[in-house]
Design a protein around this motif. Structure first.
Motif, PDB file in Angstrom:
ATOM      1  N   UNK A  33      21.319  30.326 -35.192  1.00 15.05           N
ATOM      2  CA  UNK A  33      22.017  31.493 -35.751  1.00 15.05           C
ATOM      3  C   UNK A  33      21.585  32.743 -34.995  1.00 15.05           C
ATOM      4  N   UNK A  34      22.558  33.508 -34.528  1.00 18.22           N
ATOM      5  CA  UNK A  34      22.285  34.851 -34.007  1.00 18.22           C
ATOM      6  C   UNK A  34      22.914  35.811 -35.003  1.00 18.22           C
ATOM      7  N   UNK A  35      22.094  36.665 -35.618  1.00 22.58           N
ATOM      8  CA  UNK A  35      22.651  37.522 -36.675  1.00 22.58           C
ATOM      9  C   UNK A  35      22.249  38.978 -36.485  1.00 22.58           C
TER      10      UNK A  35
ATOM     11  N   UNK B  18      12.891  29.499 -37.267  1.00 17.93           N
ATOM     12  CA  UNK B  18      12.643  29.771 -35.848  1.00 17.93           C
ATOM     13  C   UNK B  18      13.930  29.769 -35.030  1.00 17.93           C
ATOM     14  N   UNK B  19      14.988  29.218 -35.611  1.00 18.14           N
ATOM     15  CA  UNK B  19      16.291  29.165 -34.923  1.00 18.14           C
ATOM     16  C   UNK B  19      17.214  30.309 -35.367  1.00 18.14           C
ATOM     17  N   UNK B  20      16.657  31.274 -36.098  1.00 15.23           N
ATOM     18  CA  UNK B  20      17.406  32.489 -36.447  1.00 15.23           C
ATOM     19  C   UNK B  20      16.912  33.601 -35.529  1.00 15.23           C
ATOM     20  N   UNK B  21      17.808  34.160 -34.740  1.00 13.96           N
ATOM     21  CA  UNK B  21      17.457  35.251 -33.829  1.00 13.96           C
ATOM     22  C   UNK B  21      18.358  36.449 -34.102  1.00 13.96           C
ATOM     23  N   UNK B  22      17.912  37.618 -33.656  1.00 11.41           N
ATOM     24  CA  UNK B  22      18.554  38.870 -34.050  1.00 11.41           C
ATOM     25  C   UNK B  22      19.225  39.596 -32.889  1.00 11.41           C
TER      26      UNK B  22
ATOM     27  N   UNK C 211      14.572  44.702 -31.718  1.00 12.92           N
ATOM     28  CA  UNK C 211      13.367  44.725 -32.544  1.00 12.92           C
ATOM     29  C   UNK C 211      13.090  43.389 -33.232  1.00 12.92           C
ATOM     30  N   UNK C 212      11.803  43.070 -33.325  1.00  9.30           N
ATOM     31  CA  UNK C 212      11.363  41.932 -34.117  1.00  9.30           C
ATOM     32  C   UNK C 212      11.236  42.388 -35.567  1.00  9.30           C
ATOM     33  N   UNK C 213      11.712  41.574 -36.499  1.00 12.35           N
ATOM     34  CA  UNK C 213      11.647  41.924 -37.914  1.00 12.35           C
ATOM     35  C   UNK C 213      11.012  40.769 -38.683  1.00 12.35           C
ATOM     36  N   UNK C 214       9.829  41.013 -39.267  1.00 12.64           N
ATOM     37  CA  UNK C 214       9.141  39.986 -40.071  1.00 12.64           C
ATOM     38  C   UNK C 214       9.072  38.641 -39.342  1.00 12.64           C
TER      39      UNK C 214
ATOM     40  N   UNK D 223      14.733  37.911 -26.577  1.00  6.62           N
ATOM     41  CA  UNK D 223      13.460  37.257 -26.234  1.00  6.62           C
ATOM     42  C   UNK D 223      13.686  35.917 -25.542  1.00  6.62           C
ATOM     43  N   UNK D 224      14.906  35.376 -25.679  1.00  4.30           N
ATOM     44  CA  UNK D 224      15.236  34.106 -25.022  1.00  4.30           C
ATOM     45  C   UNK D 224      15.675  34.298 -23.578  1.00  4.30           C
ATOM     46  N   UNK D 225      16.018  35.534 -23.223  1.00  4.22           N
ATOM     47  CA  UNK D 225      16.480  35.762 -21.854  1.00  4.22           C
ATOM     48  C   UNK D 225      15.358  35.448 -20.866  1.00  4.22           C
TER      49      UNK D 225
END
Length: 534
Positions: free
Chosen positions: A120-122, A142-146, A150-153, A160-162
């Motif tokens: 999930x990219x949200x 761990x499979x939810x990215x934003x 910014x990193x949130x909680x 960060x995957x680039x």
């Protein structure tokens, strides 16, 4: 009879979406800004899109184990990096399912489970709902990215995957191009539970190729306004794909807000506005729009729901720019019928795109001729593979000869211009007569007190038939009264045949329920009418 396009068939390349989108047929430079954030002015160039999507694809595969055929879900409003995520997943050999960010966590969870999504990219604003939905769908956090940086909680940004390395995008054989799903958009659910529409690489490449030839006047100088949602097939095909292919630019807005929409057109000299009828209604009726200089606008395109002649006329009078209609469905990727900009026919949704055939059938499956109303059936390379995990629904709408039965009612004139009347399932049956809600709505919208409306049917046990009834939204400062109800009812009666009168009554409401694409959710109004014992 079978209606065929006036255009010669287009030769459609049997290559993947990524290869087609980056083929650069019009020779644009890598530093060309394709996407522009209308709020922050951040830009995404053609070169950055290619580089970042391939770096993201490398990270998906090597950092979180994303495999060919895996499904990535995007849960976000429009975002400058939406195209990077889409084409990164496609380059990695994956499938993208785009999700309405306004879905509840339960609705989101249904789409995650049904599509088989594993990543999930949200958008950060929707993280809480994404966490709940992911838990139900057994997707690890761990499979939810934003989106954003910014990193949130402990939830990391997708950036960060680039990687420093770029992938060689997955390529497909001609046979795989035709059979491999690229996108899983979910139907709007106007008739019930959402269904996952399998759009193959070939479907998307076909529709883009058809549009490329049809819209031959579009070029690198055009600037689109991207306010329609990218999760919907209309925005996905037009903004995220077609704009890149043509080397044009698109100013993306997170969502439609009238002032921001108008300001973006003014500031970025937008000249093409793909919109839906509710936006046309606001531009015509809301004085806020007059505060901005929209003179750069050279064309508006309305799709996703019928647009009345009167509304078209008012728009052209005010903005001195043509407005044309386009017709299609999620199942047709979406464009099937589009008006030519240099030959807009009053009230028509346009003519057939290249490679598209249409037949119009009666209730008993008889093929109809010119000027005879019936259900549109579409056949062409842009028609979906089918509904995911739902062979019964697929077989019910795509027959053995490949005709997709749209459920839309309309006709074609002798010049090949098509006209939409309504949804077959939404027709009101009054004593054997068929009444199209869209026709009555177009009449209601000419009343000086009404800003929006919807017509549906309510069954009368006493008369054993359906009555048309209308929900109306009044303009600001108009006062609700029984006298105004009677006036509106009489207004309509004077303008329609007797069987189309609003015998079910007039009901005031603050808002008409609609899908994000602007389609009226009549089933909600029917339910409301029943609950209120109208």
């Amino acid at each position: 009879m079978i209606f065929r396009s006036k255009f010669s068939d287009v030769d459609i390349k049997k290559i993947g979406v990524y290869q087609f989108i980056t083929s650069n047929p019009y020779g644009i430079d890598d530093d060309k800004a394709i996407f522009i954030d209308g709020n922050t002015d951040k830009k995404l160039t053609f070169g950055q899109l290619k580089t970042n999507s391939k770096k993201f694809a490398f990270g998906l595969i090597n950092k979180i184990g994303f495999k060919r055929g895996d499904v990535l879900a995007i849960y976000s409003p429009n975002h400058i990096d939406y195209p990077v995520v889409i084409f990164g997943a496609i380059a990695a050999g994956g499938i993208v399912t785009s999700v309405n960010p306004e879905y509840t966590s339960e609705e989101f969870a249904f789409q995650l489970k049904d599509s088989g999504a594993s990543v999930i990219i949200c958008h950060p604003d929707y993280l809480e709902k994404a966490i709940k939905a992911a838990k139900v769908a057994n997707i690890p956090e761990s499979k939810i990215l934003l989106f954003d940086e910014n990193e949130i909680n402990d939830f990391l940004p997708f950036l960060s995957l680039l990687s420093d390395q770029e992938i060689n995008p997955v390529e497909y054989t001609p046979e795989e191009v035709k059979s491999t799903t690229a996108y899983l958009c979910y139907s709007s659910g106007t008739t019930g539970k959402n269904k996952g529409v399998e759009t193959t690489h070939y479907n998307m490449v076909s529709n883009l190729s058809q549009l490329d030839v049809f819209e031959d006047q579009i070029n690198h100088e055009n600037v689109y306004i991207g306010t329609l949602p990218s999760f919907h097939i209309y925005g996905l095909t037009l903004f995220i794909h077609f704009v890149i292919l043509k080397g044009a630019s698109c100013v993306l807005l997170r969502k439609f807000e009238l002032e921001k929409f108008c300001r973006a057109i003014q500031d970025y000299k937008v000249n093409i506005a793909p919109i839906v009828p509710p936006i046309v209604l606001l531009l015509v009726n809301n004085p806020i729009a007059r505060k901005y200089d929209l003179s750069s606008l050279k064309l508006a395109i309305s799709a996703a729901a019928p647009l009345s002649k009167d509304l078209c006329k008012k728009f052209v009078e005010i903005y001195k720019a043509p407005i044309k209609q386009a017709y299609g469905l999620t199942e047709t990727t979406p464009f099937a019928i589009v008006a030519k900009t240099d030959n807009i026919v009053d009230g028509s949704i346009g003519i057939l795109l290249p490679n598209v055939e249409c037949k119009i059938i009666s209730e008993n499956n008889k093929e109809l001729e010119y000027d005879e109303e019936g259900e549109f059936c579409i056949r062409g390379p842009n028609v979906m593979k089918g509904y995911l995990n739902n062979k019964e629904a697929t077989d019910a709408c795509i027959d053995s000869d490949g005709w997709f039965h749209t459920g839309d009612l309309g006709y074609a004139d002798s010049q090949g211009n098509f006209f939409i009347v309504d949804r077959v399932k939404e027709l009101i049956k009054y004593k054997g007569f068929q009444v199209a809600p869209a026709e009555l709505e177009s009449v209601l919208l000419t009343h000086p007190s009404i800003i929006d409306c919807a017509v549906t049917g309510i069954y009368s046990d006493e008369q054993a038939t359906e009555y048309p009834l209308a929900y109306v939204v009044l303009k600001q400062n108009e006062i609700q009264s029984d006298e105004l109800k009677k006036e509106i009812k009489d207004f309509v009666s004077q303008r329609v045949a007797p069987h189309k009168k609003l015998r079910g009554g007039i009901y005031f409401t603050d808002k008409i329920p609609k899908t994000p694409a602007g389609k009226i959710l009549r089933r909600f109004l029917k339910e409301r009418a029943r609950n209120e014992s109208i």
